[in-house]
Enzyme design. Sequence first.
Site, PDB file in Angstrom:
ATOM      1  N   HIS B 136       0.869  -1.182   0.000  1.00 38.96           N
ATOM      2  CA  HIS B 136       0.000   0.000   0.000  1.00 38.96           C
ATOM      3  C   HIS B 136       0.908   1.235   0.000  1.00 38.96           C
ATOM      4  O   HIS B 136       2.018   1.189   0.535  1.00 38.96           O
ATOM      5  CB  HIS B 136      -0.827  -0.054   1.291  1.00 38.96           C
ATOM      6  CG  HIS B 136      -1.901   0.978   1.426  1.00 38.96           C
ATOM      7  ND1 HIS B 136      -1.638   2.297   1.735  1.00 38.96           N
ATOM      8  CD2 HIS B 136      -3.256   0.876   1.328  1.00 38.96           C
ATOM      9  CE1 HIS B 136      -2.781   2.960   1.811  1.00 38.96           C
ATOM     10  NE2 HIS B 136      -3.780   2.126   1.570  1.00 38.96           N
ATOM     11  N   ASP B 212       3.048  -4.473   8.054  1.00 36.40           N
ATOM     12  CA  ASP B 212       1.808  -3.720   7.883  1.00 36.40           C
ATOM     13  C   ASP B 212       0.670  -4.714   8.033  1.00 36.40           C
ATOM     14  O   ASP B 212       0.387  -5.476   7.114  1.00 36.40           O
ATOM     15  CB  ASP B 212       1.810  -3.044   6.503  1.00 36.40           C
ATOM     16  CG  ASP B 212       0.451  -2.436   6.160  1.00 36.40           C
ATOM     17  OD1 ASP B 212      -0.465  -2.508   7.007  1.00 36.40           O
ATOM     18  OD2 ASP B 212       0.312  -1.905   5.047  1.00 36.40           O
ATOM     19  N   GLN B 215      -4.605  -5.390   7.061  1.00 40.19           N
ATOM     20  CA  GLN B 215      -5.607  -6.331   6.561  1.00 40.19           C
ATOM     21  C   GLN B 215      -5.634  -7.624   7.361  1.00 40.19           C
ATOM     22  O   GLN B 215      -6.689  -8.218   7.528  1.00 40.19           O
ATOM     23  CB  GLN B 215      -5.339  -6.649   5.074  1.00 40.19           C
ATOM     24  CG  GLN B 215      -5.453  -5.448   4.157  1.00 40.19           C
ATOM     25  CD  GLN B 215      -6.856  -4.849   4.112  1.00 40.19           C
ATOM     26  OE1 GLN B 215      -7.850  -5.554   4.256  1.00 40.19           O
ATOM     27  NE2 GLN B 215      -6.936  -3.543   3.917  1.00 40.19           N
ATOM     28  N   LYS B 238     -10.517  -0.544  10.436  1.00 43.10           N
ATOM     29  CA  LYS B 238     -10.695  -1.746   9.612  1.00 43.10           C
ATOM     30  C   LYS B 238     -11.013  -2.949  10.487  1.00 43.10           C
ATOM     31  O   LYS B 238     -11.163  -4.061  10.000  1.00 43.10           O
ATOM     32  CB  LYS B 238      -9.420  -2.018   8.807  1.00 43.10           C
ATOM     33  CG  LYS B 238      -9.165  -1.009   7.672  1.00 43.10           C
ATOM     34  CD  LYS B 238      -7.859  -1.336   6.978  1.00 43.10           C
ATOM     35  CE  LYS B 238      -7.627  -0.625   5.664  1.00 43.10           C
ATOM     36  NZ  LYS B 238      -7.728   0.811   5.645  1.00 43.10           N
ATOM     37  N   CYS B 380      -4.728   2.509  -3.526  1.00 39.66           N
ATOM     38  CA  CYS B 380      -3.481   3.018  -2.937  1.00 39.66           C
ATOM     39  C   CYS B 380      -2.343   2.024  -3.140  1.00 39.66           C
ATOM     40  O   CYS B 380      -1.517   1.816  -2.246  1.00 39.66           O
ATOM     41  CB  CYS B 380      -3.648   3.336  -1.446  1.00 39.66           C
ATOM     42  SG  CYS B 380      -4.770   4.700  -1.181  1.00 39.66           S
TER      43      CYS B 380
END
Lengths: 163, 423
Positions: B136, B212, B215, B238, B380
């Site tokens: 991202h 990261d 998700q 999220k 993104c």
Amino acid sequence: MSGLEDLYREIILDHYRSPRNRGELDSPPAVRVEGFNPLCGDEIVVYLDVDDSANGDAAVVTDIRIGGQGCSISQSSASMMSAAVKGRSIGEIRDLTKSFKSMMSIHEEGLDAETEPQEDSAGAELKLGDLEALRGVVKFPVRIKCATLGWNTLQQGIDETLS
Amino acid sequence: MAIDQSEVEQHVPGEFDVLRIKSDFPILSRTVHDKPLVFLDSAASSQKPRSVLQAMDTYYETINANVHRAAYTLAEEATNAMEAARSKVAAFIGATDANEVVFTKNATESINLIARSWGVANLEPGDAILLTHLEHHANIVPWQQLAAERELEIRWIPLTADCQLDLSDLDSLLDGVKIVSLTSMSNVVGTITPVRAIADAAHAAGAVVAVDGCQSVPHMPTDVHQLGADFLSFSGHKLLGPTGIGVLWARKELLEAMPPFLGGGGMILDVRLDGFVAAEAPHKFEAGTPPIAEIIGLGAAIDYLNNLGMEVVRQHEVALTAFALEHLSNRFGERISIYGPQSAELRGGAMSFAFDEIHPHDLSQVLDQHGVCVRPGHHCAKPLMRLLGVGATARASWYVYNNEADITALGDALEAAGEFFSF
């Protein structure tokens, strides 16, 4: 899906299926400018051949080509734009751009007031021709940037030509 | 007083009743264009259960006071509620020490914090940073900014044809690398990356590993130690929580050695005319009044997920992803191209696809008329888009409140879009 049919008028889909003036021009001599819609990734490339034997606003766009990729609204708007500006003077193109953009913003104001600005739209219709089909875009505010991408790129190209 | 979570809707562990879960999310009962809302954009931001909204309301209605440095009851209760949420976050990701949890605005700020604090203190001209082609922009641009300032090299782990990481040259890529920063689950194509294998190789090469987890953390069990991570970033919104709250977890030794990021109140031990002394981690990295209600909301979101059980959340997502892959492929054949790994076990529930050569923007416009929310665009991740050879994709993504009926509704709406644009 009445709302959708306002957005995707037949003539828009026709320009999307069969884009006019699609391709490239040798640059130089043509001016080449790129426009991006950072929100959705659409890209438009505008190539302009300008006969500048006349000065300033009297200079004429003798040829135009459109490249890039994007949604039906950005591509059809650029296609209709290319047909509308080819052979026109910079001054005429400036007026046309103003009419097109005001068609977008007139409706933004019109939506706020929940009234249709009859007179102005009739005036714009005469000058804009096929481009009038994009009027429905203003009901989908997110898509206005798609419709104006080609025009902003064209403006940038004209500015570069004149500078 | 702590926020009372005893009213959190109780679900029987192991029994994943999606209709009941749906009823916990007030927004899911609304309509769009007179159609029931089919929300398939949780990879961008999830919906919030009633218990999260209530936890934040309760804070404002019964506690509201600035945290720290006050002797009165409300301030103490606010501080306790915020620190209780920090402990919940730590436990949720398998961290042993709540002081390893730094609250940020979002995962983007977390990654910028790593770059600006750890990066500035530890990276010298000529050092290399290793990223992947899946990232991202939030895990690309902060490193590009730093690389430009400090003459660093950025390298990229390439992808296989089905968007998995190609690790065949990992050892040579790692030579001279000081930090590997990678997603644990792609927000575009769902790929779950082999973080542990990469972390082991990176550590052996003397690099630290930043993950990261935007998700993966909301969608599957997370244990920072099993992952082999040195840093983990994710966002609250999220994960059924509110916007405006993110998390950076880092190993304590790293946090202690890192210089502060933003300066101001709350991050100091002492300030004199000729300088300041920074507070201990995590407060060193939390200048200014924090988003207290949002932190409490995040805590409530974690309670909600824990009540479902993250193992079960992941099982539900694998099942739903497998159903989506099968249903959409069977129904549309070559009209649909689904990017990324074709096995549900290898991916999360973010699914990018191309359909009938209809531009994603047009596709999502028609789907919206059917109440179906999918996201068009580059998500993104423009470098990944270029690799896929497209300017944009349409992406559907699901979460605990989605079921097979939502996927079928997506299929119905795609059918209608195909008819609408049949050239």
